[in-house]
Motif scaffolding. Structure first.
Motif, short mmCIF file in Angstrom:
data_model
loop_
_atom_site.label_atom_id
_atom_site.label_comp_id
_atom_site.label_asym_id
_atom_site.label_seq_id
_atom_site.Cartn_x
_atom_site.Cartn_y
_atom_site.Cartn_z
N LEU A 37 0.84 -1.19 0.00
CA LEU A 37 0.00 0.00 0.00
C LEU A 37 0.88 1.24 0.00
N HIS A 38 0.40 2.29 -0.65
CA HIS A 38 1.17 3.52 -0.75
C HIS A 38 0.71 4.55 0.28
N SER A 39 -0.51 4.43 0.77
CA SER A 39 -1.06 5.38 1.74
C SER A 39 -0.51 5.09 3.13
N ARG A 40 -0.56 6.12 3.98
CA ARG A 40 -0.01 5.97 5.32
C ARG A 40 -1.06 5.85 6.41
N THR A 41 -2.22 6.46 6.22
CA THR A 41 -3.25 6.42 7.27
C THR A 41 -4.19 5.23 7.02
N ASP A 42 -4.83 4.79 8.08
CA ASP A 42 -5.72 3.63 7.98
C ASP A 42 -6.88 3.88 7.03
N GLY A 43 -7.48 5.04 7.12
CA GLY A 43 -8.61 5.36 6.25
C GLY A 43 -8.23 5.36 4.79
N ARG A 44 -7.10 5.94 4.49
CA ARG A 44 -6.65 5.98 3.10
C ARG A 44 -6.24 4.60 2.61
N CYS A 45 -5.63 3.79 3.48
CA CYS A 45 -5.28 2.41 3.10
C CYS A 45 -6.54 1.62 2.77
N THR A 47 -9.36 2.82 1.69
CA THR A 47 -9.87 3.32 0.41
C THR A 47 -9.06 2.77 -0.74
N GLU A 48 -7.74 2.74 -0.57
CA GLU A 48 -6.86 2.21 -1.62
C GLU A 48 -7.16 0.75 -1.91
#
Length: 71
Positions: A37-45, A47-48
């Motif tokens: 995963l490229h995102s750092r926050t849980d919510g964005r992960c 969504t990704e």
């Protein structure tokens, strides 16, 4: 168990085929989308992952043939 039921019987009883399908899906995800995963926050992960899964499912829908039984 293989001696009793045979290889196919063992696979069905142990759930081996389900495991193989899941491993194939994970491999496909890593090859097509990315290894991580490229995102750092849980919510964005989350969504990704949701976007990636939706994309893979759509790709599978487009690539799967439709079978029609001819009588």
């Amino acid at each position: 168990m293989i001696a009793e039921r045979g290889r196919m019987g063992w696979q069905k009883a142990s759930g081996y085929t389900w495991r193989a399908l899941v491993e194939t899906d994970i491999s496909r995800f890593k090859r097509v989308i990315s290894g991580g995963l490229h995102s750092r926050t849980d919510g964005r992960c989350a969504t990704e992952v949701a976007i990636a899964v939706r994309t893979l499912n759509r790709m599978l829908e487009l690539g799967c043939p439709e079978y029609v039984r001819i009588l």
